[in-house]
Design a protein around this motif. Structure first.
Motif, PDB file in Angstrom:
ATOM      1  N   LEU A 165       0.870  -0.955  -0.384  1.00  0.00           N
ATOM      2  CA  LEU A 165       0.039  -0.249  -0.019  1.00  0.00           C
ATOM      3  C   LEU A 165       1.375   0.890  -0.139  1.00  0.00           C
ATOM      4  N   GLN A 166       0.202   2.504  -0.040  1.00  0.00           N
ATOM      5  CA  GLN A 166       1.230   4.227  -0.567  1.00  0.00           C
ATOM      6  C   GLN A 166       1.136   3.646   0.976  1.00  0.00           C
ATOM      7  N   GLY A 167       2.382   3.974   1.493  1.00  0.00           N
ATOM      8  CA  GLY A 167       2.630   4.724   2.927  1.00  0.00           C
ATOM      9  C   GLY A 167       1.706   6.455   3.373  1.00  0.00           C
ATOM     10  N   GLU A 168       1.235   5.696   4.311  1.00  0.00           N
ATOM     11  CA  GLU A 168       0.253   6.655   5.134  1.00  0.00           C
ATOM     12  C   GLU A 168       1.248   7.771   6.257  1.00  0.00           C
ATOM     13  N   LEU A 169       0.858   9.036   5.878  1.00  0.00           N
ATOM     14  CA  LEU A 169       1.406   9.945   7.676  1.00  0.00           C
ATOM     15  C   LEU A 169       0.205   9.965   8.622  1.00  0.00           C
ATOM     16  N   ARG A 170      -0.777   9.136   8.370  1.00  0.00           N
ATOM     17  CA  ARG A 170      -1.632   8.663   9.927  1.00  0.00           C
ATOM     18  C   ARG A 170      -2.377   7.352  10.181  1.00  0.00           C
TER      19      ARG A 170
END
Length: 313
Positions: free
Chosen positions: A250-255
Motif C-alpha cells: 500500500l501507499q505509505g500514510e502519515l496517519r
C-alpha cells in the motif's frame, strides 16, 4: 525554530532518514531486527554556514516572518535510488510492522553530526510520493497478441488483448478488450482476467518477483475447436480484503486512520537501474488466461500498465 540558550555552543542539524524494513517485526529475535537505516542528507542549520544560504520559498519566508529570527529554513533532497513510501498490508493474523519503506526528517542538537541524543532531537514523519510524468500519459495504450501451441493437442490458441490507456489511478475502471481464437482440437472452458501487483526487493541478490492478484474475473465459456470469441471486461484496482494477507503493498500514510490506498508504480529516474533501487519496486499488469484443461495447460498474455498516485492525495 530553536532556542539559542538551549543550543549554547553546540550546533543544530537536520537529517533526512530512510528506514527500510525487509522482514516482519514479529519474527525478530535474539536482538536481531530486520531494519536498515540510512541517513540520506544532512544540513547544518545553526550556526549558519558561510555561503550556505539557499533560496527560500514563499511559504518559508512567511513562516520566518511569523516565527522570528531564530526560525531557519532548510532543504533536503531525496536520493534518486530510494523508492517511494510503501508499506505491506496487514492480514488478520499479522502483528507489528511488516515490510515497507518510511522516511522522516530528524533535527538534533549536538557537537557534531554524530552527536545524536534522543533528549536533544525531534522527528517528523514524511511521505515520499512520485508523480507520474506527463510523457507516460502520452504513450500508446498497452496491447498484445500471443499464439501458443500445446503438447497434448493439435493446433494453437491465439489470444489478443488491449487496454484503453497506459496510466490508471486507484479505484478507476480499467476497460479490457479480449479476443480468442481456438484453432486447437480441444474445447476452451474458462477465460480469466485479473489485475496483478508485482513486487521486488532489488537489493537482494536472490530477489524474486512476487505476484499478488488484486481482482479477478472468472468467465465460464464454451469454445469448441475452430471458434472465436470477443469479450469486454471492466476491472478496478482496489485494496483487497485482509483475508488476502501478505505481499500486497500500500501507499505509505502519515496517519493510522487514513484510508488504505494501493501502492503506486515505482517510476525510475532516468539513468537509474532497477537493480540499484533501495527499497521496494512495484509494478502492475493485467493478466489474461485461457484454460484448456488440467492436462493441456493455459495460454497467458500480460499487459503492463502504470498505477499513478491518486489525484488530490
Amino acid at each position: 525554530m530553536l532556542d539559542p540558550n538551549y543550543v549554547h555552543e553546540r550546533k543544530v542539524y537536520v537529517q533526512l532518514v530512510l528506514r527500510f524494513r525487509f522482514g516482519r517485526e514479529e519474527d525478530e529475535s535474539m536482538g536481531y531486527n530486520f531494519v536498515k537505516t540510512l541517513y540520506l542528507d544532512t544540513t547544518q542549520l545553526y550556526p549558519p554556514l558561510q555561503g550556505g544560504a539557499t533560496p527560500t520559498t514563499e511559504i518559508q519566508r512567511t513562516l520566518i516572518s511569523k516565527l522570528g529570527n531564530f526560525a531557519f529554513p532548510f532543504k533536503l533532497d531525496f536520493p534518486k535510488l530510494s523508492s517511494p513510501s510503501y508499506v505491506m498490508m496487514q492480514g488478520w493474523e499479522d502483528e507489528g510492522a511488516l515490510i515497507g519503506v518510511e522516511f522522516e526528517v530528524m533535527s538534533f542538537v549536538g557537537a557534531n553530526e554524530q552527536d545524536i541524543h534522543k533528549r536533544s532531537s525531534c522527528c517528523l514523519m514524511v511521505r515520499r510520493l512520485m508523480e507520474c510524468p506527463a510523457r507516460f500519459f502520452d504513450l500508446p495504450a498497452p496491447s498484445g497478441c500471443s499464439t501458443k501451441t500445446f503438447l497434448t493437442c493439435f493446433g494453437a490458441v491465439t489470444l489478443e488483448a488491449s487496454l484503453t490507456s497506459n496510466v490508471y489511478f486507484p479505484e478507476e475502471d480499467i476497460p479490457v478488450k479480449v479476443s480468442v481464437k481456438n484453432n486447437t482440437s480441444r474445447d476452451i472452458k474458462r477465460l480469466k482476467v485479473k489485475v496483478v501487483q508485482m513486487s521486488e526487493v532489488p537489493i537482494f541478490n536472490d530477489s524474486q518477483t512476487r505476484y499478488k492478484t488484486l481482482l479477478k474475473m472468472d468467465d465460464v465459456v464454451n469454445m469448441p475447436p475452430s471458434s472465436s470469441l470477443s469479450r469486454d471486461y471492466m476491472l478496478m484496482p482496489v485494496v483487497p480484503s485482509k483475508t488476502a494477507r501478505g505481499q500486497v503493498f500500500l501507499q505509505g500514510e502519515l496517519r493510522s486512520d487514513s484510508p488504505p490506498t494501493l501502492a503506486p508504480s515505482t517510476i525510475l529516474h532516468p539513468g537509474v537501474d532497477k537493480r540499484d533501487i533501495f527499497g521496494v519496486f512495484i509494478s502492475y499488469i493485467v493478466r489474461v488466461k485461457v484454460t484448456l484443461g488440467a492436462l493441456t495447460g493455459d495460454a497467458i498474455l500480460d499487459l503492463p500498465f502504470v498505477l499513478a498516485v491518486q489525484q488530490g492525495t
